[in-house]
Design an enzyme around this catalytic site. Structure first.
Site, PDB file in Angstrom:
ATOM      1  N   GLY A 251       0.829  -1.209   0.000  1.00  0.00           N
ATOM      2  CA  GLY A 251       0.000   0.000   0.000  1.00  0.00           C
ATOM      3  C   GLY A 251       0.858   1.252   0.000  1.00  0.00           C
TER       4      GLY A 251
ATOM      5  CD  GLU B 120      -1.563  -5.474   8.906  1.00  0.00           C
ATOM      6  OE1 GLU B 120      -1.132  -4.499   8.300  1.00  0.00           O
ATOM      7  OE2 GLU B 120      -0.826  -6.395   9.298  1.00  0.00           O
TER       8      GLU B 120
HETATM    9  C1  LIG Z   1      -4.723   3.581  14.033  1.00  0.00           C
HETATM   10  C2  LIG Z   1      -5.700   2.609  13.527  1.00  0.00           C
HETATM   11  C3  LIG Z   1      -5.121   1.550  12.626  1.00  0.00           C
HETATM   12  C4  LIG Z   1      -6.180   0.720  12.024  1.00  0.00           C
HETATM   13  C5  LIG Z   1      -5.752  -0.211  10.938  1.00  0.00           C
HETATM   14  C6  LIG Z   1      -5.070   0.424   9.772  1.00  0.00           C
HETATM   15  C7  LIG Z   1      -4.880  -0.542   8.637  1.00  0.00           C
HETATM   16  C8  LIG Z   1      -3.783  -0.118   7.726  1.00  0.00           C
HETATM   17  C9  LIG Z   1      -3.831  -0.808   6.399  1.00  0.00           C
HETATM   18  C10 LIG Z   1      -3.310  -2.198   6.481  1.00  0.00           C
HETATM   19  C11 LIG Z   1      -2.927  -2.683   5.114  1.00  0.00           C
HETATM   20  C12 LIG Z   1      -2.622  -4.148   5.149  1.00  0.00           C
HETATM   21  C13 LIG Z   1      -1.348  -4.597   5.283  1.00  0.00           C
HETATM   22  C14 LIG Z   1      -1.109  -6.038   5.293  1.00  0.00           C
HETATM   23  O1  LIG Z   1      -1.993  -6.860   5.165  1.00  0.00           O
HETATM   24  S1  LIG Z   1       0.526  -6.474   5.561  1.00  0.00           S
HETATM   25  C15 LIG Z   1       0.548  -8.243   5.398  1.00  0.00           C
HETATM   26  C16 LIG Z   1      -0.188  -8.948   6.518  1.00  0.00           C
HETATM   27  N1  LIG Z   1       0.013 -10.346   6.404  1.00  0.00           N
HETATM   28  C17 LIG Z   1      -0.230 -11.214   7.414  1.00  0.00           C
HETATM   29  O2  LIG Z   1      -0.729 -10.874   8.459  1.00  0.00           O
HETATM   30  C18 LIG Z   1       0.201 -12.637   7.167  1.00  0.00           C
HETATM   31  C19 LIG Z   1      -0.558 -13.615   8.023  1.00  0.00           C
HETATM   32  N2  LIG Z   1       0.225 -14.839   8.222  1.00  0.00           N
HETATM   33  C20 LIG Z   1       1.015 -14.996   9.356  1.00  0.00           C
HETATM   34  O3  LIG Z   1       1.103 -14.152  10.224  1.00  0.00           O
HETATM   35  C21 LIG Z   1       1.742 -16.306   9.485  1.00  0.00           C
HETATM   36  O4  LIG Z   1       1.920 -16.906   8.235  1.00  0.00           O
HETATM   37  C22 LIG Z   1       0.975 -17.307  10.407  1.00  0.00           C
HETATM   38  C23 LIG Z   1       0.978 -16.766  11.811  1.00  0.00           C
HETATM   39  C24 LIG Z   1      -0.430 -17.511   9.904  1.00  0.00           C
HETATM   40  C25 LIG Z   1       1.701 -18.647  10.377  1.00  0.00           C
HETATM   41  O5  LIG Z   1       3.058 -18.388  10.555  1.00  0.00           O
HETATM   42  P1  LIG Z   1       4.065 -19.623  10.535  1.00  0.00           P
HETATM   43  O6  LIG Z   1       3.629 -20.588   9.486  1.00  0.00           O
HETATM   44  O7  LIG Z   1       5.429 -19.099  10.503  1.00  0.00           O
HETATM   45  O8  LIG Z   1       3.833 -20.241  11.981  1.00  0.00           O
HETATM   46  P2  LIG Z   1       3.061 -21.552  12.369  1.00  0.00           P
HETATM   47  O9  LIG Z   1       1.592 -21.407  12.124  1.00  0.00           O
HETATM   48  O10 LIG Z   1       3.766 -22.718  11.765  1.00  0.00           O
HETATM   49  O11 LIG Z   1       3.292 -21.533  13.963  1.00  0.00           O
HETATM   50  C26 LIG Z   1       4.610 -21.789  14.463  1.00  0.00           C
HETATM   51  C27 LIG Z   1       4.710 -21.160  15.827  1.00  0.00           C
HETATM   52  O12 LIG Z   1       4.897 -19.751  15.663  1.00  0.00           O
HETATM   53  C28 LIG Z   1       3.955 -19.055  16.476  1.00  0.00           C
HETATM   54  N3  LIG Z   1       3.701 -17.767  15.869  1.00  0.00           N
HETATM   55  C29 LIG Z   1       3.178 -17.524  14.637  1.00  0.00           C
HETATM   56  N4  LIG Z   1       3.106 -16.196  14.423  1.00  0.00           N
HETATM   57  C30 LIG Z   1       3.570 -15.605  15.553  1.00  0.00           C
HETATM   58  C31 LIG Z   1       3.726 -14.245  15.934  1.00  0.00           C
HETATM   59  N5  LIG Z   1       3.369 -13.230  15.137  1.00  0.00           N
HETATM   60  N6  LIG Z   1       4.235 -13.990  17.168  1.00  0.00           N
HETATM   61  C32 LIG Z   1       4.572 -15.019  17.979  1.00  0.00           C
HETATM   62  N7  LIG Z   1       4.462 -16.343  17.695  1.00  0.00           N
HETATM   63  C33 LIG Z   1       3.954 -16.606  16.470  1.00  0.00           C
HETATM   64  C34 LIG Z   1       2.767 -19.951  16.499  1.00  0.00           C
HETATM   65  O13 LIG Z   1       1.920 -19.620  17.569  1.00  0.00           O
HETATM   66  C35 LIG Z   1       3.432 -21.299  16.665  1.00  0.00           C
HETATM   67  O14 LIG Z   1       3.817 -21.444  17.985  1.00  0.00           O
HETATM   68  P3  LIG Z   1       3.755 -22.911  18.668  1.00  0.00           P
HETATM   69  O15 LIG Z   1       4.637 -23.782  17.810  1.00  0.00           O
HETATM   70  O16 LIG Z   1       4.268 -22.689  20.051  1.00  0.00           O
HETATM   71  O17 LIG Z   1       2.329 -23.336  18.605  1.00  0.00           O
HETATM   72  C1  LIG Z   2      -7.127  -3.569   1.262  1.00  0.00           C
HETATM   73  C2  LIG Z   2      -5.905  -4.457   1.393  1.00  0.00           C
HETATM   74  C3  LIG Z   2      -4.668  -3.877   1.669  1.00  0.00           C
HETATM   75  C4  LIG Z   2      -3.528  -4.686   1.765  1.00  0.00           C
HETATM   76  N1  LIG Z   2      -2.301  -4.087   1.983  1.00  0.00           N
HETATM   77  C5  LIG Z   2      -1.202  -4.858   2.045  1.00  0.00           C
HETATM   78  C6  LIG Z   2       0.092  -4.256   2.224  1.00  0.00           C
HETATM   79  O1  LIG Z   2       0.221  -3.038   2.308  1.00  0.00           O
HETATM   80  N2  LIG Z   2       1.187  -5.061   2.274  1.00  0.00           N
HETATM   81  C7  LIG Z   2       1.083  -6.429   2.196  1.00  0.00           C
HETATM   82  O2  LIG Z   2       2.110  -7.118   2.273  1.00  0.00           O
HETATM   83  N3  LIG Z   2      -0.139  -7.040   2.036  1.00  0.00           N
HETATM   84  C8  LIG Z   2      -1.265  -6.279   1.954  1.00  0.00           C
HETATM   85  N4  LIG Z   2      -2.499  -6.875   1.782  1.00  0.00           N
HETATM   86  C9  LIG Z   2      -2.573  -8.327   1.565  1.00  0.00           C
HETATM   87  C10 LIG Z   2      -3.144  -9.049   2.764  1.00  0.00           C
HETATM   88  O3  LIG Z   2      -2.215  -9.063   3.800  1.00  0.00           O
HETATM   89  C11 LIG Z   2      -3.523 -10.479   2.346  1.00  0.00           C
HETATM   90  O4  LIG Z   2      -4.565 -10.398   1.409  1.00  0.00           O
HETATM   91  C12 LIG Z   2      -3.972 -11.282   3.569  1.00  0.00           C
HETATM   92  O5  LIG Z   2      -2.855 -11.588   4.376  1.00  0.00           O
HETATM   93  C13 LIG Z   2      -4.702 -12.581   3.194  1.00  0.00           C
HETATM   94  O6  LIG Z   2      -3.865 -13.425   2.450  1.00  0.00           O
HETATM   95  P1  LIG Z   2      -4.366 -13.975   1.014  1.00  0.00           P
HETATM   96  O7  LIG Z   2      -4.841 -12.839   0.230  1.00  0.00           O
HETATM   97  O8  LIG Z   2      -3.285 -14.829   0.511  1.00  0.00           O
HETATM   98  O9  LIG Z   2      -5.627 -14.872   1.360  1.00  0.00           O
HETATM   99  P2  LIG Z   2      -5.652 -16.479   1.474  1.00  0.00           P
HETATM  100  O10 LIG Z   2      -4.854 -16.915   2.636  1.00  0.00           O
HETATM  101  O11 LIG Z   2      -5.392 -17.082   0.164  1.00  0.00           O
HETATM  102  O12 LIG Z   2      -7.200 -16.664   1.886  1.00  0.00           O
HETATM  103  C14 LIG Z   2      -8.151 -17.261   1.023  1.00  0.00           C
HETATM  104  C15 LIG Z   2      -8.972 -18.251   1.859  1.00  0.00           C
HETATM  105  O13 LIG Z   2      -8.108 -19.306   2.276  1.00  0.00           O
HETATM  106  C16 LIG Z   2      -8.326 -19.605   3.642  1.00  0.00           C
HETATM  107  N5  LIG Z   2      -7.121 -20.123   4.282  1.00  0.00           N
HETATM  108  C17 LIG Z   2      -5.842 -19.775   4.029  1.00  0.00           C
HETATM  109  N6  LIG Z   2      -5.000 -20.439   4.838  1.00  0.00           N
HETATM  110  C18 LIG Z   2      -5.767 -21.247   5.625  1.00  0.00           C
HETATM  111  C19 LIG Z   2      -5.493 -22.159   6.678  1.00  0.00           C
HETATM  112  N7  LIG Z   2      -4.241 -22.415   7.092  1.00  0.00           N
HETATM  113  N8  LIG Z   2      -6.544 -22.775   7.273  1.00  0.00           N
HETATM  114  C20 LIG Z   2      -7.803 -22.510   6.888  1.00  0.00           C
HETATM  115  N9  LIG Z   2      -8.132 -21.670   5.882  1.00  0.00           N
HETATM  116  C21 LIG Z   2      -7.122 -21.029   5.267  1.00  0.00           C
HETATM  117  C22 LIG Z   2      -8.684 -18.251   4.249  1.00  0.00           C
HETATM  118  O14 LIG Z   2      -9.406 -18.410   5.469  1.00  0.00           O
HETATM  119  C23 LIG Z   2      -9.550 -17.632   3.148  1.00  0.00           C
HETATM  120  O15 LIG Z   2     -10.896 -18.033   3.332  1.00  0.00           O
HETATM  121  C24 LIG Z   2      -3.654  -6.088   1.657  1.00  0.00           C
HETATM  122  C25 LIG Z   2      -4.896  -6.670   1.410  1.00  0.00           C
HETATM  123  C26 LIG Z   2      -6.030  -5.855   1.292  1.00  0.00           C
HETATM  124  C27 LIG Z   2      -7.378  -6.490   1.034  1.00  0.00           C
END
Ligand SMILES: CCCCCCCCCCC/C=C/C(=O)SCCNC(=O)CCNC(=O)[C@H](O)C(C)(C)COP(=O)(O)OP(=O)(O)OC[C@H]1O[C@@H](n2cnc3c(N)ncnc32)[C@H](O)[C@@H]1OP(=O)(O)O
Ligand SMILES: Cc1cc2nc3c(=O)[nH]c(=O)nc-3n(C[C@H](O)[C@H](O)[C@H](O)COP(=O)(O)OP(=O)(O)OC[C@H]3O[C@@H](n4cnc5c(N)ncnc54)[C@H](O)[C@@H]3O)c2cc1C
Length: 633
Positions: free
Chosen positions: A161, A397
């Site tokens: 973003g 997130e």
């Molecule tokens: C002021 C107001 C603000 C309002 C909001 C504003 C919004 C701004 C706009 C936002 C724009 C969007 C940006 C984005 O989306 S950025 C990208 C975001 N992406 C994600 O969040 C990715 C999600 N996926 C993950 O976090 C990881 O893949 C996930 C946690 C799902 C899995 O990670 P991983 O596979 O590495 O781990 P495991 O599931 O195998 O678990 C292993 C162990 O690790 C522990 N774990 C996992 N994550 C964490 C963590 N973050 N901290 C600490 N520990 C963590 C997990 O619990 C397991 O532990 P155990 O083995 O003990 O069970």
């Molecule tokens: C408005 C917007 C702004 C964004 N901004 C940013 C940014 O600035 N930077 C950035 O890096 N990213 C950004 N993103 C991306 C965002 O972080 C991802 O879209 C988000 O993390 C979801 O991942 P995905 O799109 O791969 O969805 P997927 O994980 O492919 O989800 C698709 C479906 O699969 C299911 N699924 C996936 N994994 C599992 C599992 N282990 N078990 C069960 N079900 C599962 C989900 O529940 C969902 O129903 C943005 C997204 C949006 C919509």
């Protein structure tokens, strides 16, 4: 002022200002928030609310006013941008926090004051599964550089973003998972100065239009070794890799923003409740008793049933947001000192509450919009725009289902520890009772015990039961010969249900704890009513769980509904006052329906007349298309 709204504000049974102070964290913070809003934004001659405001102006103003506290910056920005998103919000909430938490001191001093950036983690093929990210960062000791490369189409960075084409410092996650600051200064418009970089915009989205989300493809692009953020992990000049204390430290920014989102869900829901409840106080429609004047729609029980539980939920989430950010600050402070002991609990809490609050608020915004009838569908209400801007929070997130499963992972681990005889502390300490069977359903009297502490206990028992049921599902799958992973996957419905119940219990407990701290009798009374309403409404929605947990009998079910109706009637006289206490300024709400003075109709007519479509008496399309057609007929 509209006479209905005026009447609603008479006979207040509690001090609204004191409640606003509680929401702000004290009278001084309310005063400072209003000073920033009234003096530094609305009364600033450079600030013309009608025209899009520029980011440079805002940044210069923040410096001019010496506003550096993150909460005060957020107060200023939320007044500046209203309910919309700001173009470079990601810079503030993800890029900067990553630099603050992942840079070593030399890097911090070199970069933090100077650059605006984005956060490029998600790829076209992976957003959730970070261990599946394909972008590579290969160290070349000969040149002391990392070679960044997108090996496949699915590895193209997708969504960053605020991908400003002029320059693009990125926080980059690549394999092996490390955060490298990838300095990418592009001259001209999106024409990279160095070869190997392809960037662009991912195209129109559902909303979130203030933020340009881009894509980035790298073909063997070289960046200095020093651009890897080296606070926790390092690559030495000889290429040796120093591992971090935990690989999850790289995920720290996501935990931070999830913690922020919890309170933001409460704010957004409070905005929508303000709009819908004020409008419901001035909207008259149909009749209750034949021949009598049309009533305020807020007097319909169904309208109260739509809005008052959401009003209670807004307060619950605002208090949960305060608890979440306080917990984040405490534990991240410990992590900064090298104590990672509570990192798992922080992750489980922030992941679960982020999902729980955004799912609930997302649904609640739509209920508020539909409760305003046709005018709720008008952009003048602000409700469609609020929905469009908020709904991606269920995805970004951390996609909500995946976040709930992360919390479930922690709950299952905790349950196994209790089964092994360990004594738990913290948010899951209630599971200790499961092992000692203290969790046996309480002797439930024929009457529903409305004591708030009892209600919290019932939610605790419900959550514990669902945690145990999920664990038993996994055990049953294993007993059927399924491997551990398949046993888990075949139990994920139960696991999400257990996490949801755990979060529901946590939110109610935080609400009750906050009410217990309120000293003013009037405020305590009205907030206690809302907390009861939150609990009883949830019991009505999940009656089956409470019956299954043995803490509610079939004979008591009708009293849940009866109690709910009584609480709705109890809230009715205070409803407008309770949304007034959120203290959302008309200019920030930007809603014709949610005006403080309740003069909806006059404002709606003015809003419609100001539409570009009404600039001429007859729209130009008539002369351009219809008139020539008529001439041929
Ligand atoms: C002021 C107001 C603000 C309002 C909001 C504003 C919004 C701004 C706009 C936002 C724009 C969007 C940006 C984005 O989306 S950025 C990208 C975001 N992406 C994600 O969040 C990715 C999600 N996926 C993950 O976090 C990881 O893949 C996930 C946690 C799902 C899995 O990670 P991983 O596979 O590495 O781990 P495991 O599931 O195998 O678990 C292993 C162990 O690790 C522990 N774990 C996992 N994550 C964490 C963590 N973050 N901290 C600490 N520990 C963590 C997990 O619990 C397991 O532990 P155990 O083995 O003990 O069970
Ligand atoms: C408005 C917007 C702004 C964004 N901004 C940013 C940014 O600035 N930077 C950035 O890096 N990213 C950004 N993103 C991306 C965002 O972080 C991802 O879209 C988000 O993390 C979801 O991942 P995905 O799109 O791969 O969805 P997927 O994980 O492919 O989800 C698709 C479906 O699969 C299911 N699924 C996936 N994994 C599992 C599992 N282990 N078990 C069960 N079900 C599962 C989900 O529940 C969902 O129903 C943005 C997204 C949006 C919509």
């Amino acid at each position: 002022m509209n006479p209905d709204i005026l009447r609603e504000r008479q006979n207040a049974t509690f001090d609204i200002e004191k409640l606003t102070n509680i929401l702000d964290g004290g009278a001084e913070r309310t005063n400072r928030r209003r000073e920033i809003r009234e003096v530094l934004v609305l009364n600033d001659p450079d600030f013309d609310y009608g025209t899009p405001t520029s980011l440079p102006t805002m940044i210069l103003k923040l410096r001019e006013y010496g506003i550096s506290d993150p909460v005060e910056i957020n107060w200023y920005k939320s007044m500046y941008w209203g309910t919309g998103r700001e173009a470079l919000g990601l810079h503030y909430v993800m890029f900067l926090p990553t630099l603050y938490t992942q840079c070593d001191s030399e890097q911090f001093n070199k970069w933090v004051p100077l650059i605006i950036g984005t956060y490029a983690q998600t790829e076209m093929g992976h957003g959730t599964h970070l261990r599946g990210l394909e972008t590579t960062a290969t160290f070349d000791p000969a040149t002391q550089e990392f070679v960044m490369h997108s090996p496949t189409v699915t590895s193209i960075k997708w969504w960053p973003g605020g991908r400003n084409p002029l320059f693009l410092p990125l926080i980059f996650l690549s394999i092996p998972l490390s955060a490298s600051l990838f300095d990418l200064f592009l001259s001209g418009f999106a024409l990279p100065t160095c070869s190997g970089i392809v960037i662009g915009d991912i195209g129109p989205k559902f909303g979130f239009d203030a933020v340009d989300n881009g894509y980035l493809k790298l073909e063997h692009v070289r960046i200095p070794r020093e651009n890897m953020l080296m606070k926790y992990a390092q690559v030495k000049p000889d290429g040796s890799y120093v591992k971090p204390l935990s690989s999850k430290l790289t995920y720290g920014t996501m935990v931070f923003i999830r913690s922020l989102i919890v309170g933001n869900a409460g704010i957004v829901l409070s905005q929508c409740c303000t709009i819908a409840i004020r409008y419901s106080a001035v909207r008259h429609q149909s009749e209750i008793r034949a021949g009598e004047a049309e009533p305020q729609i807020l007097d319909y029980q169904t309208q109260q049933h739509k809005l008052f539980p959401l009003l209670a939920t807004a307060y619950a989430f605002l208090f949960a947001g305060q608890y979440m950010i306080d917990t984040y600050n405490r534990i991240s402070g410990d992590i900064n000192q090298g104590d990672l002991s509570e990192m798992p609990e922080l992750h489980a809490l922030s992941a679960g509450l982020k999902a729980f609050t955004t799912w609930t608020a997302n649904t609640g915004i739509e209920v508020c919009r539909m409760s305003c009838g046709g005018h709720g569908y008008s952009r003048s209400s602000a409700l469609p725009d609020i929905y469009v801007e908020f709904t991606p929070s269920c995805t970004y997130e951390g996609e909500n289902t995946v976040m709930m499963l992360q919390t479930a992972r922690f709950l299952m681990k905790s349950y196994r520890q209790v089964q092994a005889g360990q004594q738990l502390s913290g948010a899951v300490s209630y599971l200790n009772k499961v092992h000692h069977r203290v969790m046996a359903p309480q002797a439930v009297s024929s009457q529903l015990d409305l004591n708030l502490n009892t209600l919290v206990d019932l939610y605790e028992i419900r959550a514990a039961m669902l945690v145990e049921l999920a664990a038993q599902s996994i055990q049953q799958e294993s007993a059927r010969g399924k491997c551990q992973e398949d046993s888990w996957n075949n139990s994920t419905i139960d696991l999400v249900r257990a996490s949801d119940a755990h979060c529901h219990y946590m939110v109610l407990k935080m609400f009750r704890d906050k009410v217990d701290q309120i000293e003013d009798p009037g405020v305590h009374s009205v907030m206690s009513t809302l907390a009861h309403l939150y609990a009883i409404h949830g019991m009505g929605n999940f009656t089956g769980d409470f019956l299954q947990a043995g803490v509610l009998t079939g004979a008591q079910v009708p009293s849940v509904s009866k109690c709910l109706k009584g609480l709705l009637a109890e809230v009715r006289p205070s409803a407008v006052l309770l949304v007034d206490a959120f203290d959302h300024h008309d200019k920030m709400l930007n809603s014709v329906l949610g005006r403080h003075d309740g003069n909806v109709y006059e404002a709606m007519f003015e809003w419609a007349r100001s539409s570009p479509l009404n600039r001429t008496e007859v729209h130009e399309s008539f002369h351009k298309h219809l008139k020539p057609l008529q001439a041929k007929l």
